[in-house]
Design a protein around this motif. Structure first.
Motif, PDB file in Angstrom:
ATOM      1  N   GLY A  48       0.819  -1.214   0.000  1.00 36.20           N
ATOM      2  CA  GLY A  48       0.000   0.000   0.000  1.00 36.20           C
ATOM      3  C   GLY A  48       0.846   1.254   0.000  1.00 36.20           C
ATOM      4  N   ASP A  49       1.901   1.280   0.820  1.00 35.92           N
ATOM      5  CA  ASP A  49       2.785   2.440   0.857  1.00 35.92           C
ATOM      6  C   ASP A  49       3.521   2.598  -0.471  1.00 35.92           C
ATOM      7  N   ARG A  72       1.104   4.034  -3.069  1.00 39.79           N
ATOM      8  CA  ARG A  72       0.836   5.457  -2.855  1.00 39.79           C
ATOM      9  C   ARG A  72       1.987   6.317  -3.379  1.00 39.79           C
ATOM     10  N   GLU A  73       3.207   5.813  -3.261  1.00 37.46           N
ATOM     11  CA  GLU A  73       4.342   6.536  -3.822  1.00 37.46           C
ATOM     12  C   GLU A  73       4.331   6.447  -5.351  1.00 37.46           C
ATOM     13  N   GLU A 126       1.794   6.233  -7.257  1.00 34.06           N
ATOM     14  CA  GLU A 126       0.718   7.093  -7.765  1.00 34.06           C
ATOM     15  C   GLU A 126       1.224   8.459  -8.197  1.00 34.06           C
ATOM     16  N   ARG A 127       2.240   8.961  -7.515  1.00 36.52           N
ATOM     17  CA  ARG A 127       2.751  10.293  -7.819  1.00 36.52           C
ATOM     18  C   ARG A 127       3.288  10.385  -9.242  1.00 36.52           C
ATOM     19  N   ARG A 151      -6.101   2.377  -8.337  1.00 33.66           N
ATOM     20  CA  ARG A 151      -6.835   1.870  -7.177  1.00 33.66           C
ATOM     21  C   ARG A 151      -6.377   0.450  -6.893  1.00 33.66           C
ATOM     22  N   GLU A 156      -3.008  -4.199   0.942  1.00 33.31           N
ATOM     23  CA  GLU A 156      -2.199  -3.208   1.657  1.00 33.31           C
ATOM     24  C   GLU A 156      -0.969  -3.808   2.327  1.00 33.31           C
TER      25      GLU A 156
END
Length: 308
Positions: free
Chosen positions: A242-243, A246-247, A249-250, A257, A263
């Protein structure tokens, strides 16, 4: 990103929301999206905002459509006149602030830039970053995003942020703008930090600290793997998936999604940022995931059969 592109994306979104779009309109929208990468990136951001505020523009548009108007053109004109206001407001005030448009240098989502400065200094901009430059005064203002600055020799540069000021000389530093402050990481040398209250502190090489409205927080040793973006690499060492996502995604335009059950999976490896689709496929093959791509810009990860 220009104001005109943001406004055009908002108007296209309003047209689709109005329910009056024809096949020809859809084809024209696709041509506009394909005509420039910035158009597609802005369109995807508009779609993301539409999801966050689901229902509001459509309600406004439908209120216009419910009024008796002769002919499709009159209906469409009123729908656009009302509904286009909301997406434009989202794009301008919430996600695409005017100072970002006005910045001297900026990068799009997934883009990185390197800029040589005076006296051998070098500036790098990470994804979705905007800076203002005053080279005569040797000042750099971080408007948004993340930068890396390498200042060798006896020269010095000042980095201005919303939360304070850095004096960089014979040092390497990375500064990332976060939701409620900046993260300052010193790779080499020493960097002087002045907070909004005028208090001075010094961060040494290998130290990282938050710079917030309340001042400079306590430093911690930082993991140099966090700064692999300077070489176009995203590295994970037994990191929660998950982490990691999220990185990631940038660096991806559009929407990414994943199922919440993913996660806690762990990921280790180094991944080249120039092909984020390949990163997702590698994750899928090594972790047993499934990649569902509605389009290239709308991707969802779910557990594969062996994880179900």
């Amino acid at each position: 990103m220009s104001r005109d592109v943001a406004r055009a994306a908002a108007q296209w979104l309003a047209l689709l929301e109005s329910g009056a779009a024809t096949e020809r309109d859809h084809a024209a929208l696709q041509r506009w999206r394909d005509s420039h990468p910035q158009h597609e990136q802005t369109w995807q951001k508009a779609q993301t905002l539409r999801q966050r505020f689901n229902g509001l523009p459509q309600a406004l548009a439908m209120a216009s459509l419910d009024r008796p108007q002769p002919g499709r053109r009159a209906v469409l004109k009123r729908a656009l006149g009302v509904a286009a206001l909301v997406p434009t407001a989202w794009l301008i005030s919430r996600q695409l602030p005017l100072e970002t448009w006005r910045a001297d240098l900026h990068t799009a989502t997934g883009e990185r830039k390197r800029l040589p400065l005076a006296d051998g200094a070098n500036l790098q901009l990470n994804t979705a970053t905007a800076v203002d430059m005053d080279l005569a005064q040797r000042q750099i203002t971080l408007v948004d995003g993340e930068l890396a600055l390498d200042v060798p020799g006896d020269s010095a540069f000042t980095v201005n942020t919303r939360y304070g000021q850095l004096r960089v000389s014979q040092a390497q530093v990375c500064v990332r703008q976060l939701a409620a402050g900046c993260r300052v990481s010193v790779l080499k040398g020493a960097v002087q930090v002045r907070d909004l209250n005028g208090q001075l502190a010094t961060l040494q090489g290998g130290q990282q600290a938050p710079l917030q409205a309340t001042g400079l927080g306590a430093w911690v040793p930082f993991d140099v793997l966090q700064l692999g973006w300077r070489d176009g690499v995203l590295t994970a060492q037994n990191q929660a998936l998950g982490d990691f996502l999220r990185e990631l995604e940038r660096y991806r335009p559009g929407v990414l999604r994943w199922d919440p059950s993913l996660e806690a999976l762990r990921v280790t490896g180094s991944f080249r940022l120039e092909d984020t689709d390949r990163i997702l496929n590698l994750l899928a093959s090594t972790l047993g995931l499934e990649v569902h791509a509605r389009t290239r810009y709308w991707v969802t990860l779910t557990p594969g059969r062996r994880l179900s």
